[in-house]
Design a protein around this motif. Structure first.
Motif, PDB file in Angstrom:
ATOM      1  N   ASP A 156       0.820  -1.218   0.000  1.00 14.46           N
ATOM      2  CA  ASP A 156       0.000   0.000   0.000  1.00 14.46           C
ATOM      3  C   ASP A 156       0.851   1.265   0.000  1.00 14.46           C
ATOM      4  N   PHE A 157       2.127   1.129   0.380  1.00 10.74           N
ATOM      5  CA  PHE A 157       3.010   2.290   0.444  1.00 10.74           C
ATOM      6  C   PHE A 157       3.664   2.604  -0.905  1.00 10.74           C
ATOM      7  N   GLU A 158       3.418   1.791  -1.905  1.00  9.20           N
ATOM      8  CA  GLU A 158       4.029   1.984  -3.224  1.00  9.20           C
ATOM      9  C   GLU A 158       3.732   3.380  -3.774  1.00  9.20           C
ATOM     10  N   GLY A 159       4.785   4.082  -4.197  1.00  7.40           N
ATOM     11  CA  GLY A 159       4.641   5.399  -4.801  1.00  7.40           C
ATOM     12  C   GLY A 159       4.529   6.548  -3.830  1.00  7.40           C
ATOM     13  N   ARG A 160       4.524   6.281  -2.544  1.00  6.32           N
ATOM     14  CA  ARG A 160       4.389   7.365  -1.568  1.00  6.32           C
ATOM     15  C   ARG A 160       5.759   7.903  -1.157  1.00  6.32           C
ATOM     16  N   SER A 161       5.752   9.062  -0.502  1.00  6.92           N
ATOM     17  CA  SER A 161       7.003   9.715  -0.105  1.00  6.92           C
ATOM     18  C   SER A 161       7.488   9.182   1.229  1.00  6.92           C
ATOM     19  N   THR A 162       8.805   9.042   1.349  1.00  5.57           N
ATOM     20  CA  THR A 162       9.409   8.623   2.608  1.00  5.57           C
ATOM     21  C   THR A 162       9.713   9.851   3.457  1.00  5.57           C
ATOM     22  N   ALA A 163      10.243   9.622   4.642  1.00  6.91           N
ATOM     23  CA  ALA A 163      10.573  10.726   5.549  1.00  6.91           C
ATOM     24  C   ALA A 163      11.657  11.625   4.962  1.00  6.91           C
ATOM     25  N   GLY A 168      11.839  12.280   1.652  1.00  7.97           N
ATOM     26  CA  GLY A 168      11.361  12.853   0.414  1.00  7.97           C
ATOM     27  C   GLY A 168      11.497  11.965  -0.805  1.00  7.97           C
ATOM     28  N   ASP A 169      12.076  10.783  -0.675  1.00 12.73           N
ATOM     29  CA  ASP A 169      12.170   9.851  -1.786  1.00 12.73           C
ATOM     30  C   ASP A 169      10.818   9.199  -2.053  1.00 12.73           C
ATOM     31  N   THR A 170      10.640   8.709  -3.261  1.00 12.08           N
ATOM     32  CA  THR A 170       9.428   7.964  -3.609  1.00 12.08           C
ATOM     33  C   THR A 170       9.709   6.474  -3.465  1.00 12.08           C
ATOM     34  N   TYR A 171       8.909   5.804  -2.676  1.00  8.72           N
ATOM     35  CA  TYR A 171       9.143   4.384  -2.425  1.00  8.72           C
ATOM     36  C   TYR A 171       8.790   3.553  -3.661  1.00  8.72           C
ATOM     37  N   ASN A 172       9.717   2.678  -4.042  1.00 10.58           N
ATOM     38  CA  ASN A 172       9.521   1.742  -5.146  1.00 10.58           C
ATOM     39  C   ASN A 172       9.808   0.348  -4.619  1.00 10.58           C
ATOM     40  N   LYS A 173       8.803  -0.504  -4.621  1.00 11.43           N
ATOM     41  CA  LYS A 173       8.944  -1.835  -4.019  1.00 11.43           C
ATOM     42  C   LYS A 173       9.939  -2.713  -4.758  1.00 11.43           C
ATOM     43  N   ASP A 174      10.288  -2.372  -6.004  1.00 13.19           N
ATOM     44  CA  ASP A 174      11.217  -3.179  -6.795  1.00 13.19           C
ATOM     45  C   ASP A 174      12.671  -2.769  -6.600  1.00 13.19           C
ATOM     46  N   GLU A 175      12.933  -1.749  -5.785  1.00 16.78           N
ATOM     47  CA  GLU A 175      14.298  -1.329  -5.506  1.00 16.78           C
ATOM     48  C   GLU A 175      14.771  -1.907  -4.180  1.00 16.78           C
ATOM     49  N   LEU A 176      16.090  -2.006  -4.024  1.00 14.79           N
ATOM     50  CA  LEU A 176      16.684  -2.543  -2.795  1.00 14.79           C
ATOM     51  C   LEU A 176      16.908  -1.388  -1.824  1.00 14.79           C
ATOM     52  N   THR A 177      15.892  -1.096  -1.019  1.00 12.74           N
ATOM     53  CA  THR A 177      15.943   0.036  -0.096  1.00 12.74           C
ATOM     54  C   THR A 177      15.424  -0.393   1.263  1.00 12.74           C
ATOM     55  N   GLN A 212       5.907  14.947   8.277  1.00  9.32           N
ATOM     56  CA  GLN A 212       4.584  15.567   8.327  1.00  9.32           C
ATOM     57  C   GLN A 212       3.787  15.242   7.057  1.00  9.32           C
ATOM     58  N   ALA A 213       4.433  15.356   5.897  1.00  9.29           N
ATOM     59  CA  ALA A 213       3.763  15.044   4.636  1.00  9.29           C
ATOM     60  C   ALA A 213       3.402  13.565   4.554  1.00  9.29           C
ATOM     61  N   SER A 214       4.282  12.714   5.082  1.00  9.67           N
ATOM     62  CA  SER A 214       4.007  11.276   5.083  1.00  9.67           C
ATOM     63  C   SER A 214       2.816  10.947   5.968  1.00  9.67           C
ATOM     64  N   LEU A 215       2.690  11.627   7.113  1.00 10.74           N
ATOM     65  CA  LEU A 215       1.552  11.407   8.000  1.00 10.74           C
ATOM     66  C   LEU A 215       0.237  11.738   7.301  1.00 10.74           C
ATOM     67  N   ALA A 216       0.246  12.837   6.552  1.00  9.02           N
ATOM     68  CA  ALA A 216      -0.973  13.276   5.878  1.00  9.02           C
ATOM     69  C   ALA A 216      -1.383  12.317   4.768  1.00  9.02           C
ATOM     70  N   SER A 217      -0.410  11.826   3.990  1.00  9.41           N
ATOM     71  CA  SER A 217      -0.736  10.968   2.856  1.00  9.41           C
ATOM     72  C   SER A 217      -1.000   9.530   3.271  1.00  9.41           C
ATOM     73  N   ARG A 218      -0.308   9.075   4.313  1.00 11.62           N
ATOM     74  CA  ARG A 218      -0.403   7.667   4.690  1.00 11.62           C
ATOM     75  C   ARG A 218      -1.490   7.398   5.719  1.00 11.62           C
ATOM     76  N   TYR A 219      -1.613   8.275   6.699  1.00 12.30           N
ATOM     77  CA  TYR A 219      -2.557   8.040   7.803  1.00 12.30           C
ATOM     78  C   TYR A 219      -3.660   9.085   7.899  1.00 12.30           C
ATOM     79  N   LYS A 220      -3.654  10.073   6.988  1.00 14.60           N
ATOM     80  CA  LYS A 220      -4.640  11.149   7.037  1.00 14.60           C
ATOM     81  C   LYS A 220      -4.574  11.913   8.360  1.00 14.60           C
ATOM     82  N   ILE A 221      -3.376  12.011   8.928  1.00 17.81           N
ATOM     83  CA  ILE A 221      -3.157  12.733  10.179  1.00 17.81           C
ATOM     84  C   ILE A 221      -2.575  14.108   9.849  1.00 17.81           C
ATOM     85  N   ARG A 222      -3.266  15.152  10.258  1.00 17.24           N
ATOM     86  CA  ARG A 222      -2.805  16.508  10.004  1.00 17.24           C
ATOM     87  C   ARG A 222      -1.943  16.999  11.167  1.00 17.24           C
ATOM     88  N   GLY A 223      -0.937  17.766  10.861  1.00 17.33           N
ATOM     89  CA  GLY A 223      -0.072  18.305  11.908  1.00 17.33           C
ATOM     90  C   GLY A 223       0.818  19.392  11.345  1.00 17.33           C
TER      91      GLY A 223
END
Length: 311
Positions: free
Chosen positions: A35-42, A44-53, A290-301
């Protein structure tokens, strides 16, 4: 003398670099949900499940880590692109591809050894299977603290450690109560001072989340940071202590454990409670979180400077 000093400086530099490069730790490894595919990490990178990260709390962005399973010696090299995990016992969260290399997809989490092997920004080389001739060390400790990434199955609960019960103090024989006063003995025995024995409770505690009830018995652990520095993301503010407890329970239900509470003086002698997630070393990392919280958990701060809190 100058050549000797220069040679000594080079040797010390190499030794310190080797020591840092050989940093290692033991604990549980899990992997990101799809479910985290394509979202931003802490960071600022974009998570790609096919990369070794991976995500790690201590090693900075770009660090190359070698993660080795302790049961079958399979290992993989991954690049740190996210901050975490935030759950007790877990030391690293892997991408889907890295989890496939280690063969842990569908397992939830496994015990691993994590070593720092580089600090560049290039993609890490993959190691499908690696067998070492030396025996694997027994895990020394587990990193403590709730993940931002959600594994498919929960981590196995650690086995209880057997302890030797403390000896039970001898009971003092009770004397019958007499109705008439009795003259004291001419030579009174000196009182013996004994230290009461406290046996550790065998009860287990489990995190409270959606099952929170305003009435009940809860264990609270208060820990104060060594220094009031860094940045955090404030997600709530209350004047009611009961509402604070409810909010903390809600966050725990979402597997957060990086929860801070700032108790500040309010109007009319009442206290004000701020619920903050963190801390983070710099403002940029906190903003990405903060941006990750908003996109992933719908938590505003919003981001705050912890050093600016007044008490």
């Amino acid at each position: 003398m100058k050549y000797l000093s220069f040679s000594l400086f080079i040797c010390l530099t190499l030794l310190s670099s080797m020591t840092f490069a050989q940093e290692e730790e033991y604990g549980l490894a899990s992997y990101y949900s799809d479910d985290f595919e394509g979202r931003s990490t802490a960071y600022g990178d974009t998570y790609n499940k096919d990369e070794l990260t991976c995500a790690h709390k201590r090693f900075p962005y770009g660090t190359i880590l070698k993660v080795t399973r302790l049961d079958n010696k399979k290992s993989v090299r991954v690049k740190v692109i996210d901050k975490g995990p935030f759950i007790k016992g877990r030391v690293v969260d892997l991408s889907r591809r890295a989890a496939e290399v280690l063969g842990i997809v569908g397992m939830g989490s496994v015990e691993v050894k994590v070593e720092k092997v580089g600090s560049g920004n290039s993609s890490p080389a993959e190691e499908e299977t690696q067998v070492r001739s030396t025996p694997v060390e027994t895990p020394r400790s587990y990193d403590e603290p709730t993940p931002e990434r959600i594994a498919t199955t929960p981590a196995a609960e650690p086995k209880p450690v057997a302890t030797t019960p403390a000896p039970t103090p001898e009971k003092v024989a009770e004397r019958p109560v007499e109705t008439t006063a009795k003259q004291a003995d001419p030579v009174a025995a000196k009182p013996t001072t004994t230290t009461p024995t406290v046996n550790a409770s065998k009860d287990r505690f489990s995190p409270v989340g959606k099952d929170y009830n305003p009435y009940g018995l809860y264990r609270i652990v208060l820990e104060k940071p060594d220094a009031q520095t860094g940045f955090g993301v404030q997600v709530a503010s209350f004047t009611s202590y009961e509402n604070v407890m409810q909010r903390v329970a809600d966050l725990q239900a979402q597997w957060f454990d990086n929860i801070l509470i700032s108790i500040e003086p309010g109007e009319g002698g009442k206290s004000s409670y701020k619920v903050i997630l963190g801390p983070f070393d710099d403002q940029k990392t906190a903003q990405h979180y903060q941006a990750s919280l908003a996109s992933r958990y719908k938590i505003r701060g919003f981001v705050i400077d912890l050093a600016g809190l007044k008490y």
